[in-house]
Motif scaffolding. Structure first.
Motif, PDB file in Angstrom:
ATOM      1  N   PRO A  41      32.969  29.923  34.946  1.00  0.00           N
ATOM      2  CA  PRO A  41      32.927  31.386  34.955  1.00  0.00           C
ATOM      3  C   PRO A  41      34.133  32.030  34.302  1.00  0.00           C
ATOM      4  O   PRO A  41      34.038  33.092  33.709  1.00  0.00           O
ATOM      5  N   ALA A  42      35.305  31.377  34.387  1.00  0.00           N
ATOM      6  CA  ALA A  42      36.494  31.964  33.784  1.00  0.00           C
ATOM      7  C   ALA A  42      36.432  31.963  32.266  1.00  0.00           C
ATOM      8  O   ALA A  42      37.259  32.570  31.609  1.00  0.00           O
ATOM      9  N   SER A  43      35.460  31.267  31.697  1.00  0.00           N
ATOM     10  CA  SER A  43      35.337  31.234  30.242  1.00  0.00           C
ATOM     11  C   SER A  43      34.806  32.545  29.687  1.00  0.00           C
ATOM     12  O   SER A  43      35.000  32.849  28.517  1.00  0.00           O
ATOM     13  N   PHE A  44      34.089  33.316  30.503  1.00  0.00           N
ATOM     14  CA  PHE A  44      33.384  34.476  29.997  1.00  0.00           C
ATOM     15  C   PHE A  44      33.954  35.804  30.466  1.00  0.00           C
ATOM     16  O   PHE A  44      33.817  36.811  29.795  1.00  0.00           O
ATOM     17  N   SER A  45      34.558  35.826  31.626  1.00  0.00           N
ATOM     18  CA  SER A  45      34.997  37.083  32.204  1.00  0.00           C
ATOM     19  C   SER A  45      36.364  36.907  32.850  1.00  0.00           C
ATOM     20  O   SER A  45      36.609  35.920  33.549  1.00  0.00           O
ATOM     21  N   PRO A  46      37.278  37.852  32.639  1.00  0.00           N
ATOM     22  CA  PRO A  46      38.608  37.724  33.236  1.00  0.00           C
ATOM     23  C   PRO A  46      38.590  37.840  34.752  1.00  0.00           C
ATOM     24  O   PRO A  46      39.528  37.432  35.408  1.00  0.00           O
ATOM     25  N   SER A  47      37.522  38.404  35.316  1.00  0.00           N
ATOM     26  CA  SER A  47      37.450  38.592  36.765  1.00  0.00           C
ATOM     27  C   SER A  47      36.228  37.886  37.342  1.00  0.00           C
ATOM     28  O   SER A  47      35.509  38.437  38.157  1.00  0.00           O
ATOM     29  N   ALA A  48      35.959  36.674  36.865  1.00  0.00           N
ATOM     30  CA  ALA A  48      34.756  35.954  37.282  1.00  0.00           C
ATOM     31  C   ALA A  48      34.991  35.277  38.623  1.00  0.00           C
ATOM     32  O   ALA A  48      35.844  34.412  38.750  1.00  0.00           O
ATOM     33  N   THR A  49      34.246  35.679  39.615  1.00  0.00           N
ATOM     34  CA  THR A  49      34.290  35.044  40.924  1.00  0.00           C
ATOM     35  C   THR A  49      32.873  34.636  41.299  1.00  0.00           C
ATOM     36  O   THR A  49      31.921  35.368  41.029  1.00  0.00           O
ATOM     37  N   PRO A  50      32.717  33.479  41.919  1.00  0.00           N
ATOM     38  CA  PRO A  50      31.368  33.035  42.296  1.00  0.00           C
ATOM     39  C   PRO A  50      30.686  34.041  43.219  1.00  0.00           C
ATOM     40  O   PRO A  50      31.326  34.709  44.025  1.00  0.00           O
ATOM     41  N   GLU A 282      25.778  44.038  34.441  1.00  0.00           N
ATOM     42  CA  GLU A 282      26.834  45.061  34.522  1.00  0.00           C
ATOM     43  C   GLU A 282      28.038  44.711  33.664  1.00  0.00           C
ATOM     44  O   GLU A 282      28.582  45.567  32.954  1.00  0.00           O
ATOM     45  N   GLN A 283      28.490  43.463  33.685  1.00  0.00           N
ATOM     46  CA  GLN A 283      29.670  43.084  32.916  1.00  0.00           C
ATOM     47  C   GLN A 283      29.383  43.044  31.419  1.00  0.00           C
ATOM     48  O   GLN A 283      30.291  43.238  30.610  1.00  0.00           O
ATOM     49  N   ILE A 284      28.128  42.787  31.050  1.00  0.00           N
ATOM     50  CA  ILE A 284      27.763  42.854  29.633  1.00  0.00           C
ATOM     51  C   ILE A 284      27.735  44.310  29.170  1.00  0.00           C
ATOM     52  O   ILE A 284      28.233  44.654  28.095  1.00  0.00           O
ATOM     53  N   GLU A 285      27.153  45.195  29.987  1.00  0.00           N
ATOM     54  CA  GLU A 285      27.090  46.609  29.625  1.00  0.00           C
ATOM     55  C   GLU A 285      28.481  47.211  29.483  1.00  0.00           C
ATOM     56  O   GLU A 285      28.724  48.044  28.606  1.00  0.00           O
ATOM     57  N   LYS A 286      29.404  46.803  30.345  1.00  0.00           N
ATOM     58  CA  LYS A 286      30.773  47.340  30.306  1.00  0.00           C
ATOM     59  C   LYS A 286      31.693  46.535  29.389  1.00  0.00           C
ATOM     60  O   LYS A 286      32.885  46.849  29.283  1.00  0.00           O
ATOM     61  N   ASN A 287      31.125  45.502  28.751  1.00  0.00           N
ATOM     62  CA  ASN A 287      31.878  44.674  27.804  1.00  0.00           C
ATOM     63  C   ASN A 287      33.074  43.998  28.468  1.00  0.00           C
ATOM     64  O   ASN A 287      34.152  43.910  27.898  1.00  0.00           O
ATOM     65  N   GLN A 288      32.883  43.513  29.682  1.00  0.00           N
ATOM     66  CA  GLN A 288      33.942  42.823  30.404  1.00  0.00           C
ATOM     67  C   GLN A 288      33.809  41.318  30.211  1.00  0.00           C
ATOM     68  O   GLN A 288      33.645  40.559  31.165  1.00  0.00           O
ATOM     69  N   VAL A 289      33.851  40.897  28.951  1.00  0.00           N
ATOM     70  CA  VAL A 289      33.730  39.483  28.622  1.00  0.00           C
ATOM     71  C   VAL A 289      34.846  39.088  27.689  1.00  0.00           C
ATOM     72  O   VAL A 289      35.420  39.918  26.974  1.00  0.00           O
ATOM     73  N   THR A 290      35.191  37.806  27.707  1.00  0.00           N
ATOM     74  CA  THR A 290      36.272  37.291  26.863  1.00  0.00           C
ATOM     75  C   THR A 290      35.757  36.454  25.712  1.00  0.00           C
ATOM     76  O   THR A 290      36.544  35.890  24.960  1.00  0.00           O
ATOM     77  N   GLU A 291      34.428  36.340  25.588  1.00  0.00           N
ATOM     78  CA  GLU A 291      33.818  35.604  24.486  1.00  0.00           C
ATOM     79  C   GLU A 291      32.751  36.473  23.848  1.00  0.00           C
ATOM     80  O   GLU A 291      32.230  37.405  24.471  1.00  0.00           O
ATOM     81  N   THR A 292      32.403  36.155  22.620  1.00  0.00           N
ATOM     82  CA  THR A 292      31.311  36.883  21.979  1.00  0.00           C
ATOM     83  C   THR A 292      29.997  36.511  22.665  1.00  0.00           C
ATOM     84  O   THR A 292      29.875  35.454  23.293  1.00  0.00           O
TER      85      THR A 292
END
Length: 501
Positions: A41-50, A282-292
């Motif tokens: 999960p940490a690969s995609f979002s800086p705040s990824a929690t299970p 939600e995280q895709i809509e807000k662009n809260q991702v660290t990868e394309t």
């Protein structure tokens, strides 16, 4: 744009490639040894929690819907990579060519709709021995038979008082209001091609007294005789539809759980429908991702292909309108996975949405677009004669499935839902049914089901996740068609279940 896909702190990007439980060096990233590492999960979002709710879900493995009977104690396959999976009609590669969406001429759209009316009308005329169709706007005192397409008299939702019948060009092409009060029962939706019997005394309103049901296409009948041992082996098919992450976290735990199930049950074919990277997350809509988005999707596919290699099952990937990295036009072209190795490509089938597949002599119709939800919101019926138990739930799904089969289209609704960007030139070529499939897979937000509708086994496997909790997936056990005798079709023996993830 590059900044929008990364975090401001350089250190956070480095930490995004590791997790405390599974430290991963740069040298090890290329080998992708485990789906759980690849989909960290940490690969995609800086705040990824299970997702806590997903982890605490109950009823794992519970069968919530079933169809048919299974001989034997267990639902397992043999992981036969030799099972044939092929596009029945072929030519889907031409979907990669240019589209005319937003550059379509209204005349071209009209021609597509007119051709649909005329083709279905001719089939109905021949089947019911109708001599000819009259103009719907012709003032007559006698009963006449008319052909047309159902539409609404405004931009609002269709109701019993707003039904118009739009005739084809050969019948004058006019729109006339329809009075449905004399019909014993009806189920209509915008875009439906119908034949009606009735009168139009004034030329202004057609009073319908009889509604002709549509006619489904014939089933697939194998032409080439196969060896008996080839068709006698049962085939297990697993199907799942995205999203593959809970709604509050960009973690792919549900997908990892599905890969574990595939390795345990060893199905012969696994059909995976999008969205893989959900545009509504939600995280895709807000662009809260660290990868394309493309990188996230590639990791999903790599994890599935690599994680199921030991099971030997064939994989089918079907895109969705909600896949944020893919084309948004309907019908959708297949994914482009040029990075797959030759060995992996041999067991991967990239299908379009919609498509018709032939799997071990059994035909599958597939669409990831939520036609059940779209048509369910637009359908009108005679509530006076249909009981409350028939008006909702299972009978409602049966009617919608029957409409799809008798209208011979994977998306018979017109105008389409606002979220569906229709290219009518491609729609005419690739979204029509050329036969009635043995199995029709239509994943939806609506309740899961598996049932027989006029000889076709229709399956809504649900979605792998429902909000913050786990959803469902489907599985089928099929005894393929025996060798046909004198060209006659013998129905395959099909059993199915919908199971909680």
């Amino acid at each position: 744009m590059l900044d929008s896909y990364s975090t401001p702190a350089k250190g956070s990007q480095k930490r995004a490639l590791t997790t405390p439980e599974h430290p991963q060096s740069k040298r090890g990233v290329a080998r992708l040894p485990s789906p759980s590492l690849l989909l960290s999960p940490a690969s995609f979002s800086p705040s990824a929690t299970p997702s806590q709710k997903y982890g605490m879900r109950g009823g794992r493995g519970e069968v919530v819907s079933s169809f048919g009977t299974v001989q034997g104690p267990r639902w397992t396959g043999k992981g036969q990579s030799s099972v044939r999976v092929e596009m029945l009609e072929g030519g889907e590669n031409s979907l990669i060519s240019s589209y005319k969406y937003m550059f379509q001429r209204l005349r071209d759209v009209r021609d597509v709709l007119t051709e649909k009316i005329e083709e279905l009308g001719e089939e109905l005329r021949s089947h019911f021995n109708i001599e000819e169709f009259s103009a719907v706007s012709l003032p007559v005192q006698n009963s006449i038979t008319v052909l047309g397409q159902v539409c609404c008299d405004s931009n609002g939702k269709l109701n019993a008082q707003s039904v118009l019948l739009e005739a084809g060009q050969e019948q004058g092409g006019r729109q006339v209001p329809v009075d449905l009060s004399e019909l014993k029962e009806f189920s209509l939706f915008p875009g439906q091609v119908v034949v009606m019997e009735g009168m139009n005394p004034s030329g202004e309103t057609f009073v319908a007294t009889k509604l002709y049901e549509g006619i489904p296409l014939p089933f697939h009948c194998p032409e080439v005789k196969q060896e008996m041992d080839e068709v006698s082996e049962p085939v297990m098919v697993v199907m799942a539809c995205g999203p593959y992450t809970p709604s509050e976290s960009l973690t792919y735990d549900p997908l990892i759980d599905l890969i574990t199930i595939i390795n345990k049950d060893r199905p012969d074919v696994c059909i995976l429908l999008g969205p893989f990277v959900d545009s509504k997350h939600e995280q895709i809509e807000k662009n809260q991702v660290t990868e394309t988005f493309e990188t996230i999707f590639k990791r999903c596919v790599d994890s599935i292909v690599e994680g199921t290699k030991g099971s030997g099952c064939r994989l089918v990937f079907v895109p969705s309108q909600r896949d944020v990295h893919h084309h948004y036009i309907y019908p959708q072209p297949p994914f482009n996975l040029s990075s797959l190795s030759k060995d992996d490509s041999a067991r991967v089938t990239l299908a379009s949405d919609p498509c018709t597949l032939l799997i071990s002599n059994v035909t599958f119709g597939l669409t990831s677009t939520d036609i059940l939800f779209h048509m369910g919101a637009e359908e009108i019926m005679d509530l006076k004669r249909i009981t409350s138990s028939d008006g909702t739930g299972t009978e409602r799904f049966t009617r919608i499935m029957k409409h799809m089969l008798t209208q011979r289209s994977y998306y018979p609704l017109y105008p389409p839902a606002e979220e569906v960007n229709m290219d009518y030139d491609k729609f005419q070529q690739f979204s029509q049914m050329n036969l009635t499939p043995d199995i029709l897979i239509v994943p939806s937000e609506l309740r899961y089901f598996i049932k027989d509708v006029i000889g076709c086994v229709c399956v809504n496997p649900g979605r792998l996740t429902k909000g913050q909790v786990g959803g469902t997936y489907g599985r089928l056990l099929i005894q393929p068609n025996p060798v046909p005798v004198e060209g006659k079709r013998v129905s395959p023996c099909i059993a199915g279940q919908v199971v909680k993830i």
